[in-house]
Scaffold this motif. Structure first.
Motif, PDB file in Angstrom:
ATOM      1  N   ASP A 221     119.295 113.599  45.755  1.00 55.27           N
ATOM      2  CA  ASP A 221     120.628 114.144  45.477  1.00 55.27           C
ATOM      3  C   ASP A 221     121.659 113.284  46.204  1.00 55.27           C
ATOM      4  O   ASP A 221     121.545 113.049  47.418  1.00 55.27           O
ATOM      5  CB  ASP A 221     120.732 115.590  45.965  1.00 55.27           C
ATOM      6  CG  ASP A 221     119.894 116.535  45.122  1.00 55.27           C
ATOM      7  OD1 ASP A 221     119.863 116.342  43.891  1.00 55.27           O
ATOM      8  OD2 ASP A 221     119.263 117.447  45.682  1.00 55.27           O
ATOM      9  N   LEU A 222     122.659 112.816  45.465  1.00 59.43           N
ATOM     10  CA  LEU A 222     123.693 111.959  46.031  1.00 59.43           C
ATOM     11  C   LEU A 222     125.067 112.516  45.672  1.00 59.43           C
ATOM     12  O   LEU A 222     125.172 113.548  44.999  1.00 59.43           O
ATOM     13  CB  LEU A 222     123.556 110.530  45.496  1.00 59.43           C
ATOM     14  CG  LEU A 222     122.242 109.791  45.774  1.00 59.43           C
ATOM     15  CD1 LEU A 222     122.219 108.465  45.029  1.00 59.43           C
ATOM     16  CD2 LEU A 222     122.043 109.566  47.260  1.00 59.43           C
ATOM     17  N   SER A 223     126.100 111.829  46.105  1.00 55.87           N
ATOM     18  CA  SER A 223     127.462 112.228  45.751  1.00 55.87           C
ATOM     19  C   SER A 223     128.364 111.005  45.792  1.00 55.87           C
ATOM     20  O   SER A 223     128.030 109.993  46.416  1.00 55.87           O
ATOM     21  CB  SER A 223     127.994 113.299  46.704  1.00 55.87           C
ATOM     22  OG  SER A 223     128.089 112.794  48.022  1.00 55.87           O
ATOM     23  N   PHE A 224     129.496 111.085  45.107  1.00 56.52           N
ATOM     24  CA  PHE A 224     130.481 110.017  45.137  1.00 56.52           C
ATOM     25  C   PHE A 224     131.865 110.642  45.261  1.00 56.52           C
ATOM     26  O   PHE A 224     132.071 111.824  44.964  1.00 56.52           O
ATOM     27  CB  PHE A 224     130.383 109.137  43.889  1.00 56.52           C
ATOM     28  CG  PHE A 224     130.760 109.818  42.604  1.00 56.52           C
ATOM     29  CD1 PHE A 224     132.059 109.739  42.099  1.00 56.52           C
ATOM     30  CD2 PHE A 224     129.827 110.552  41.888  1.00 56.52           C
ATOM     31  CE1 PHE A 224     132.405 110.376  40.912  1.00 56.52           C
ATOM     32  CE2 PHE A 224     130.156 111.184  40.694  1.00 56.52           C
ATOM     33  CZ  PHE A 224     131.453 111.106  40.206  1.00 56.52           C
ATOM     34  N   GLU A 225     132.831 109.844  45.724  1.00 54.94           N
ATOM     35  CA  GLU A 225     134.194 110.307  45.921  1.00 54.94           C
ATOM     36  C   GLU A 225     135.085 109.805  44.788  1.00 54.94           C
ATOM     37  O   GLU A 225     135.041 108.634  44.419  1.00 54.94           O
ATOM     38  CB  GLU A 225     134.749 109.802  47.258  1.00 54.94           C
ATOM     39  CG  GLU A 225     133.965 110.255  48.481  1.00 54.94           C
ATOM     40  CD  GLU A 225     134.046 111.769  48.685  1.00 54.94           C
ATOM     41  OE1 GLU A 225     135.139 112.333  48.407  1.00 54.94           O
ATOM     42  OE2 GLU A 225     133.048 112.359  49.124  1.00 54.94           O
ATOM     43  N   TYR A 226     135.887 110.705  44.228  1.00 59.96           N
ATOM     44  CA  TYR A 226     136.851 110.331  43.196  1.00 59.96           C
ATOM     45  C   TYR A 226     138.035 111.290  43.265  1.00 59.96           C
ATOM     46  O   TYR A 226     137.856 112.525  43.246  1.00 59.96           O
ATOM     47  CB  TYR A 226     136.213 110.376  41.807  1.00 59.96           C
ATOM     48  CG  TYR A 226     137.165 109.979  40.691  1.00 59.96           C
ATOM     49  CD1 TYR A 226     137.561 108.652  40.536  1.00 59.96           C
ATOM     50  CD2 TYR A 226     137.682 110.941  39.808  1.00 59.96           C
ATOM     51  CE1 TYR A 226     138.438 108.282  39.523  1.00 59.96           C
ATOM     52  CE2 TYR A 226     138.563 110.578  38.794  1.00 59.96           C
ATOM     53  CZ  TYR A 226     138.935 109.251  38.658  1.00 59.96           C
ATOM     54  OH  TYR A 226     139.806 108.887  37.665  1.00 59.96           O
ATOM     55  N   GLN A 229     137.964 114.056  45.875  1.00 58.98           N
ATOM     56  CA  GLN A 229     136.977 115.119  45.704  1.00 58.98           C
ATOM     57  C   GLN A 229     135.576 114.527  45.743  1.00 58.98           C
ATOM     58  O   GLN A 229     135.360 113.383  45.352  1.00 58.98           O
ATOM     59  CB  GLN A 229     137.193 115.854  44.375  1.00 58.98           C
ATOM     60  CG  GLN A 229     138.474 116.679  44.322  1.00 58.98           C
ATOM     61  CD  GLN A 229     138.567 117.497  43.046  1.00 58.98           C
ATOM     62  OE1 GLN A 229     137.656 117.488  42.228  1.00 58.98           O
ATOM     63  NE2 GLN A 229     139.668 118.209  42.881  1.00 58.98           N
ATOM     64  N   THR A 230     134.652 115.333  46.220  1.00 56.33           N
ATOM     65  CA  THR A 230     133.255 114.927  46.277  1.00 56.33           C
ATOM     66  C   THR A 230     132.525 115.469  45.060  1.00 56.33           C
ATOM     67  O   THR A 230     132.594 116.664  44.765  1.00 56.33           O
ATOM     68  CB  THR A 230     132.586 115.449  47.560  1.00 56.33           C
ATOM     69  OG1 THR A 230     133.286 114.927  48.697  1.00 56.33           O
ATOM     70  CG2 THR A 230     131.135 115.019  47.627  1.00 56.33           C
ATOM     71  N   HIS A 231     131.837 114.578  44.351  1.00 50.52           N
ATOM     72  CA  HIS A 231     131.135 114.960  43.126  1.00 50.52           C
ATOM     73  C   HIS A 231     129.641 114.737  43.324  1.00 50.52           C
ATOM     74  O   HIS A 231     129.194 113.600  43.471  1.00 50.52           O
ATOM     75  CB  HIS A 231     131.628 114.118  41.940  1.00 50.52           C
ATOM     76  CG  HIS A 231     133.092 114.259  41.674  1.00 50.52           C
ATOM     77  ND1 HIS A 231     133.594 115.147  40.754  1.00 50.52           N
ATOM     78  CD2 HIS A 231     134.164 113.624  42.216  1.00 50.52           C
ATOM     79  CE1 HIS A 231     134.913 115.053  40.728  1.00 50.52           C
ATOM     80  NE2 HIS A 231     135.285 114.135  41.615  1.00 50.52           N
ATOM     81  N   PRO A 232     128.850 115.794  43.331  1.00 55.88           N
ATOM     82  CA  PRO A 232     127.394 115.628  43.496  1.00 55.88           C
ATOM     83  C   PRO A 232     126.740 115.182  42.188  1.00 55.88           C
ATOM     84  O   PRO A 232     127.190 115.518  41.095  1.00 55.88           O
ATOM     85  CB  PRO A 232     126.940 117.030  43.894  1.00 55.88           C
ATOM     86  CG  PRO A 232     127.945 117.943  43.274  1.00 55.88           C
ATOM     87  CD  PRO A 232     129.256 117.206  43.270  1.00 55.88           C
ATOM     88  N   PHE A 233     125.674 114.422  42.312  1.00 58.61           N
ATOM     89  CA  PHE A 233     124.856 114.057  41.159  1.00 58.61           C
ATOM     90  C   PHE A 233     123.431 113.821  41.640  1.00 58.61           C
ATOM     91  O   PHE A 233     123.162 113.748  42.840  1.00 58.61           O
ATOM     92  CB  PHE A 233     125.407 112.835  40.430  1.00 58.61           C
ATOM     93  CG  PHE A 233     125.278 111.526  41.182  1.00 58.61           C
ATOM     94  CD1 PHE A 233     124.227 110.644  40.925  1.00 58.61           C
ATOM     95  CD2 PHE A 233     126.225 111.153  42.134  1.00 58.61           C
ATOM     96  CE1 PHE A 233     124.109 109.447  41.602  1.00 58.61           C
ATOM     97  CE2 PHE A 233     126.121 109.954  42.815  1.00 58.61           C
ATOM     98  CZ  PHE A 233     125.056 109.096  42.550  1.00 58.61           C
ATOM     99  N   HIS A 234     122.528 113.707  40.695  1.00 61.39           N
ATOM    100  CA  HIS A 234     121.123 113.498  41.016  1.00 61.39           C
ATOM    101  C   HIS A 234     120.675 112.183  40.384  1.00 61.39           C
ATOM    102  O   HIS A 234     121.134 111.822  39.299  1.00 61.39           O
ATOM    103  CB  HIS A 234     120.269 114.654  40.475  1.00 61.39           C
ATOM    104  CG  HIS A 234     118.833 114.595  40.905  1.00 61.39           C
ATOM    105  ND1 HIS A 234     118.427 114.966  42.165  1.00 61.39           N
ATOM    106  CD2 HIS A 234     117.707 114.201  40.241  1.00 61.39           C
ATOM    107  CE1 HIS A 234     117.118 114.815  42.264  1.00 61.39           C
ATOM    108  NE2 HIS A 234     116.656 114.347  41.100  1.00 61.39           N
ATOM    109  N   ILE A 235     119.800 111.471  41.062  1.00 56.14           N
ATOM    110  CA  ILE A 235     119.285 110.220  40.517  1.00 56.14           C
ATOM    111  C   ILE A 235     117.768 110.224  40.594  1.00 56.14           C
ATOM    112  O   ILE A 235     117.170 110.687  41.576  1.00 56.14           O
ATOM    113  CB  ILE A 235     119.879 109.004  41.262  1.00 56.14           C
ATOM    114  CG1 ILE A 235     119.509 107.707  40.532  1.00 56.14           C
ATOM    115  CG2 ILE A 235     119.450 108.958  42.710  1.00 56.14           C
ATOM    116  CD1 ILE A 235     120.304 106.501  41.001  1.00 56.14           C
ATOM    117  N   THR A 297     138.260 105.486  36.268  1.00 60.56           N
ATOM    118  CA  THR A 297     137.357 106.471  35.695  1.00 60.56           C
ATOM    119  C   THR A 297     136.331 106.848  36.744  1.00 60.56           C
ATOM    120  O   THR A 297     135.929 106.001  37.560  1.00 60.56           O
ATOM    121  CB  THR A 297     136.650 105.917  34.443  1.00 60.56           C
ATOM    122  OG1 THR A 297     135.532 106.753  34.120  1.00 60.56           O
ATOM    123  CG2 THR A 297     136.149 104.502  34.665  1.00 60.56           C
ATOM    124  N   PRO A 298     135.889 108.095  36.775  1.00 65.35           N
ATOM    125  CA  PRO A 298     134.890 108.488  37.780  1.00 65.35           C
ATOM    126  C   PRO A 298     133.568 107.756  37.617  1.00 65.35           C
ATOM    127  O   PRO A 298     132.755 107.743  38.548  1.00 65.35           O
ATOM    128  CB  PRO A 298     134.733 109.997  37.557  1.00 65.35           C
ATOM    129  CG  PRO A 298     135.274 110.254  36.193  1.00 65.35           C
ATOM    130  CD  PRO A 298     136.337 109.245  35.967  1.00 65.35           C
TER     131      PRO A 298
END
Length: 674
Positions: A221-226, A229-235, A297-298
């Motif tokens: 589980d990771l996240s990125f900033e845009y 705001q912090t947006h979680p995602f899974h890889i 773009t995010p």
């Protein structure tokens, strides 16, 4: 009952959306259509025309089919697919893939004529068979025919769809027959098939079973900033056992691919697919081009974070594999290095060797003797020809284009090969300086080394001795007129002189070497004119005045003037006689400066008397910091061996064979006079 439906889109738009040269993607779209219809069995059949070429492609499934009502709606418009309403299928609640209503248009990438035959339960529960046909010449018009279908005699629901595509004669269809096609389809469907294990997909007679192709899996589980705001995602990273698949699949939270990025140039030594799972991904399916162009773009920070994670995982795997492979080579007795290298250069060379050798491991085959030979050849190429190593390996091992490209990338991206290259240069230069010292100062050797036949020509190839900033403009022994020509060319003037340049006494003069460098910092051109004397000659006033004549020729010649130029004239000798020493050791002047006239308005002109011991000492000082790093102090035998290898054609006969080299006896070789 039959009618015709006109697609509400222009022919050019339909052609664009059909991606007519992307055959594998077109097949995948049809498979996803089947899975979105809750099919548990999908078969892709390729019918060949004779022994080569493709005659027909058939995609058949046991899904819920297309009702007459849905057919008239779906084949009438592009976009706004009813799949956008919900994220799962109606009956089995599986995740939906298609949400853009474009899958049916991909059929034109596979055939000039298309026919969909689908059996489904109509709204009144009656089993209906719908046939939908179109052709490339009228791709915006679909003929739809519906009629009742017989009820099945078994417990089977009797529903399903068969898509038939034929009539296209295009070379890109042959990609469907390549092994890579099945690999791409496996990679695209892997998360779905690994989750929904009751689903069976076959391609050209073989089952698509990702489980048998997976070598390893990693996820996090990771996240990125845009936009603050912090947006979680899974890889999820799947390493494939075989193939050359290297893809980043952008998926929704249910692993349904939205878009895919072919990253064939990244980490070419692995076959992998990285699935980036982000719930809002379908809303950004058209933003990939914006990422390439640097748009806001995010997907940009999302992909950057994903790529960094992928790179770190693959690099760790790469290091682990290298360690295991090197250990195996050591156990087999074929590894050409000691287990623990000593010194920075040895460590750098060995690390680069491990990097390259393990990357081409599949080419290092055969028995123990063959492996040892291949690894030894690789070691020799890396040590002596790092710039040409890829070409050598390509010719010896018959490397593929991918392997060659990968090796070029490795050696460009790692600093280790640069360290080896620099160390090799420094080692060679130290050997040359040791040999040059022997040529100049040894009593017996200096007697056979001639100024014009040997020393001049050898130094033409080793001009770094006088300074890295110079590039020799022409060969040795050019006249003053040619000196003027090169000077004018260096300052950007017409190089053709309008008459000869003569010395003060009216005669002609020749200089041994002329070097030139442009100083951009002070907008000046610097020339170095070198007069070499044979090792047996010591400097006296006559030799110094000869060089002073060169300087006077420049002083009195107006064609050399009117430009910001520095002229340094060097008389290079073994030693300086006593009566000349006062002239080169004047108070408040640098040692060695013989003459420096002040009447030249734009140019600085100086005459120097330099000894070989001074020049050698300065050259060694420039190399000293590197020499300490690589701990290399060449012996005389090593130095002369280098000289024979590099300049054997220019050496006197007495020095060309190892047995002919006299033992140094002169004290001058160790304490040269100044």
């Amino acid at each position: 009952m039959a009618d015709h439906v006109l697609l509400e889109a222009g022919d050019d738009l339909v052609r664009q959306l059909s991606h007519e040269r992307e055959a594998v993607k077109a097949v995948l779209e049809l498979v996803w259509n089947s899975l979105d219809a809750d099919a548990t069995k999908v078969d892709v059949t390729i019918e060949r025309s004779g022994t080569t070429g493709i005659d027909k492609i058939v995609v058949a499934d046991n899904g819920d089919g297309i009702t007459p009502e849905k057919a008239r709606t779906a084949f009438k418009q592009v976009g706004n697919s009813d799949k956008r309403v919900g994220g799962t299928t109606g009956r089995l609640q599986r995740p939906l893939h298609g949400k853009a209503g474009r899958g049916r248009l991909r059929a034109f990438a596979l055939g000039d004529a298309t026919r969909w035959t689908s059996t489904a339960r109509a709204v009144d529960d009656q089993l209906m068979r719908t046939t939908i046909e179109s052709e490339i010449s009228r791709r915006t018009t679909w003929r739809i025919d519906t009629q009742p279908a017989p009820e099945p005699e078994t417990d089977s629901p009797g529903t399903g769809t068969k898509v038939e595509l034929w009539g296209k004669q295009a070379s890109h269809l042959n990609k469907l027959l390549e092994p890579k096609a099945a690999t791409q389809i496996t990679a695209a469907l892997a998360p779905y098939l690994l989750t929904w294990t009751d689903v069976r997909v076959s391609y050209d007679g073989q089952r698509i079973d990702p489980q048998t192709q997976i070598q390893a899996e990693e996820e996090e589980d990771l996240s990125f900033e845009y936009e603050d705001q912090t947006h979680p995602f899974h890889i999820r990273l799947i390493h494939w056992r075989t193939g050359t698949e290297r893809t980043i699949a952008l998926c929704d939270a249910a692993s349904a691919p939205v878009e895919s990025l072919d990253v064939a140039a990244e980490h070419a030594d692995f076959s992998y697919t990285a699935y980036v799972l982000w719930e809002p991904m379908p809303l950004h399916r058209n933003e990939i081009p914006l990422v390439t162009l640097g748009g806001d773009t995010p997907l940009a920070p999302l992909l950057r974070t994903a790529r960094e994670w992928i790179g770190a995982r693959l690099e760790e795997r790469r290091r682990r594999q290298r360690r295991q492979l090197v250990e195996r080579w050591i156990e087999e007795g074929v590894y050409p290095y000691p287990r623990r290298p000593e010194g920075d250069q040895a460590r750098a060379e060995q690390a680069t060797f491990d990097l390259v050798a393990t990357s081409i491991n599949r080419h290092i085959t055969g028995d123990r003797t063959k492996k040892r030979l291949t690894l030894s050849l690789l070691q020799n190429s890396l040590r002596h020809n790092p710039d040409e190593m890829v070409d050598i390996l390509e010719n010896v091992l018959s490397l593929s284009g991918d392997d060659v490209s990968h090796l070029h990338g490795l050696l460009q991206q790692t600093s280790l090969s640069n360290i080896i290259r620099a160390s090799s240069i420094v080692t060679s230069r130290l050997q040359f300086l040791t040999a040059l010292e022997h040529l100049v100062f040894d009593v017996e050797t200096s007697g056979v080394v001639k100024e014009r036949d040997h020393l001049h020509k050898i130094l033409e190839r080793e001009l770094w001795v006088f300074g890295e900033e110079f590039n020799m403009m022409r060969s040795s022994e050019i006249g003053l007129t040619r000196v003027l020509e090169h000077h004018r060319r260096a300052i950007g003037w017409d190089p053709t002189p309008d008459g000869p340049v003569r010395a003060v006494d009216g005669g002609t003069r020749r200089v041994d070497l002329m070097l030139s460098a442009e100083s951009h910092e002070h907008d000046r051109v610097r020339h170095l004119v070198i007069e070499l004397k044979a090792p047996a000659v010591d400097a006296d006033r006559d030799q110094a005045n000869q060089v002073d004549d060169y300087m006077q020729a420049v002083l009195k010649e107006p064609r050399f003037a009117n430009v910001e130029t520095t002229w340094d004239f060097y008389l290079v000798v073994r030693s300086v006689k006593d009566r000349l020493k006062p002239s080169v050791r004047q108070a408040n002047k640098p040692e060695g400066l013989y003459s420096e006239p002040t009447q030249f308005e734009h140019a600085s002109v100086r005459v120097w008397v330099r000894t070989w011991s001074e020049i050698l000492h300065e050259a060694k000082q420039r190399l000293e910091f590197v020499r300490k790093g690589i701990a290399h102090n060449p012996s005389l035998e090593q130095a002369l061996a280098y000289l024979r290898h590099r300049h054997g054609d220019l050496l006197p006969d007495q020095l060309r064979q190892p047995t002919a080299v006299p033992t140094p006896r002169s004290e001058a070789a160790h304490n040269p006079a100044v």
